[in-house]
Write a protein that holds these residues in place. Structure first.
Motif, PDB file in Angstrom:
ATOM      1  N   ILE A  90       3.193  12.710   3.616  1.00  9.89           N
ATOM      2  CA  ILE A  90       2.684  11.562   3.026  1.00  9.89           C
ATOM      3  C   ILE A  90       1.652  12.143   2.070  1.00  9.89           C
ATOM      4  CG2 ILE A  90       2.881  10.178   5.125  1.00  9.89           C
ATOM      5  CD1 ILE A  90      -0.413  10.590   5.572  1.00  9.89           C
ATOM      6  N   VAL A  91       1.094  11.156   1.230  1.00 15.24           N
ATOM      7  CA  VAL A  91       0.069  11.603   0.291  1.00 15.24           C
ATOM      8  C   VAL A  91      -0.995  10.495   0.222  1.00 15.24           C
ATOM      9  CG1 VAL A  91      -0.613  11.868  -2.193  1.00 15.24           C
ATOM     10  CG2 VAL A  91       1.840  12.411  -1.359  1.00 15.24           C
ATOM     11  N   TYR A  92      -2.204  10.727   0.318  1.00 17.71           N
ATOM     12  CA  TYR A  92      -3.207   9.672   0.390  1.00 17.71           C
ATOM     13  C   TYR A  92      -4.270   9.878  -0.623  1.00 17.71           C
ATOM     14  CZ  TYR A  92      -5.760  13.223   3.346  1.00 17.71           C
ATOM     15  OH  TYR A  92      -6.013  14.387   3.656  1.00 17.71           O
ATOM     16  N   LEU A  93      -5.157   9.076  -0.954  1.00 19.28           N
ATOM     17  CA  LEU A  93      -6.211   9.261  -1.449  1.00 19.28           C
ATOM     18  C   LEU A  93      -7.623   9.650  -0.751  1.00 19.28           C
ATOM     19  CD1 LEU A  93      -6.077   5.994  -4.024  1.00 19.28           C
ATOM     20  CD2 LEU A  93      -5.374   8.494  -4.453  1.00 19.28           C
ATOM     21  N   GLU A  94      -7.891  10.875  -0.830  1.00 16.78           N
ATOM     22  CA  GLU A  94      -8.988  11.521  -0.275  1.00 16.78           C
ATOM     23  C   GLU A  94     -10.280  10.336   0.119  1.00 16.78           C
ATOM     24  OE1 GLU A  94     -10.547  15.753   0.760  1.00 16.78           O
ATOM     25  OE2 GLU A  94     -10.328  15.159  -1.285  1.00 16.78           O
ATOM     26  N   ASP A  95     -10.458   9.728  -1.033  1.00 18.16           N
ATOM     27  CA  ASP A  95     -11.708   8.665  -0.758  1.00 18.16           C
ATOM     28  C   ASP A  95     -11.386   7.326  -0.468  1.00 18.16           C
ATOM     29  OD1 ASP A  95     -10.490   8.232  -3.182  1.00 18.16           O
ATOM     30  OD2 ASP A  95     -12.159   7.408  -4.207  1.00 18.16           O
ATOM     31  N   ARG A  96     -10.160   7.044  -0.267  1.00 22.97           N
ATOM     32  CA  ARG A  96      -9.512   5.917  -0.023  1.00 22.97           C
ATOM     33  C   ARG A  96      -8.343   6.079   0.861  1.00 22.97           C
ATOM     34  NH1 ARG A  96      -8.519   1.998  -4.437  1.00 22.97           N
ATOM     35  NH2 ARG A  96      -8.062   3.866  -5.628  1.00 22.97           N
ATOM     36  N   PRO A  97      -8.435   6.830   1.859  1.00 22.96           N
ATOM     37  CA  PRO A  97      -7.135   7.148   2.568  1.00 22.96           C
ATOM     38  C   PRO A  97      -6.240   6.125   3.242  1.00 22.96           C
ATOM     39  CG  PRO A  97      -9.145   7.588   4.420  1.00 22.96           C
ATOM     40  CD  PRO A  97      -9.564   7.085   2.684  1.00 22.96           C
ATOM     41  N   ASN A  98      -6.668   4.781   3.113  1.00 21.91           N
ATOM     42  CA  ASN A  98      -5.895   3.638   3.662  1.00 21.91           C
ATOM     43  C   ASN A  98      -5.093   3.278   2.254  1.00 21.91           C
ATOM     44  OD1 ASN A  98      -8.293   2.770   1.822  1.00 21.91           O
ATOM     45  ND2 ASN A  98      -7.630   0.673   2.130  1.00 21.91           N
TER      46      ASN A  98
END
Length: 118
Positions: A90-98
């Motif tokens: 997966i790929v997520y945003l570090e500051d907004r992992p949702n």
């Protein structure tokens, strides 16, 4: 009254699509690669009984300690390659992992943006 309901529905759909498009762009540019556990696989059927899209639900631990889940439509290839309990990239945003998505989907966005794959 029916016109306003339809207009509100169309507006809502447009907002959701634009929002997800912006999220995918952010994931393509600033996403962090991770692993998630496949916790559910389902298929949606048409009214005539034919199989359609496959869906995978996954769970991962975010850097902030939160455990997050997401359910995504996936290609037949990805659906058949991953069993329950296995991991998916997966790929997520570090500051907004949702804000997260399957890595292969983010790479499709990166390709459209002429960026190299993650």
């Amino acid at each position: 009254m029916g016109f306003w309901i339809a207009a509100a529905l169309v507006f809502t759909i447009i907002v959701v699509l634009v929002r997800r498009g912006l999220q995918m762009k952010a994931l393509a540019h600033a996403g962090v690669v991770g692993k998630a556990e496949v916790i559910q696989k389902t298929r949606r059927r048409t009214s005539s009984g034919h199989q359609t899209a496959g869906f995978i639900k996954y769970r991962f631990d975010a850097p902030n300690g939160q455990q997050l889940t997401n359910r995504i439509a996936v290609s037949e290839k990805i659906f058949s390659e991953h069993d329950l309990g296995e991991h998916i990239d997966i790929v997520y945003l570090e500051d907004r992992p949702n804000v997260n998505a399957a890595r292969y989907l983010v790479n499709l966005s990166r390709k459209a943006l002429k960026l190299s794959p993650l």
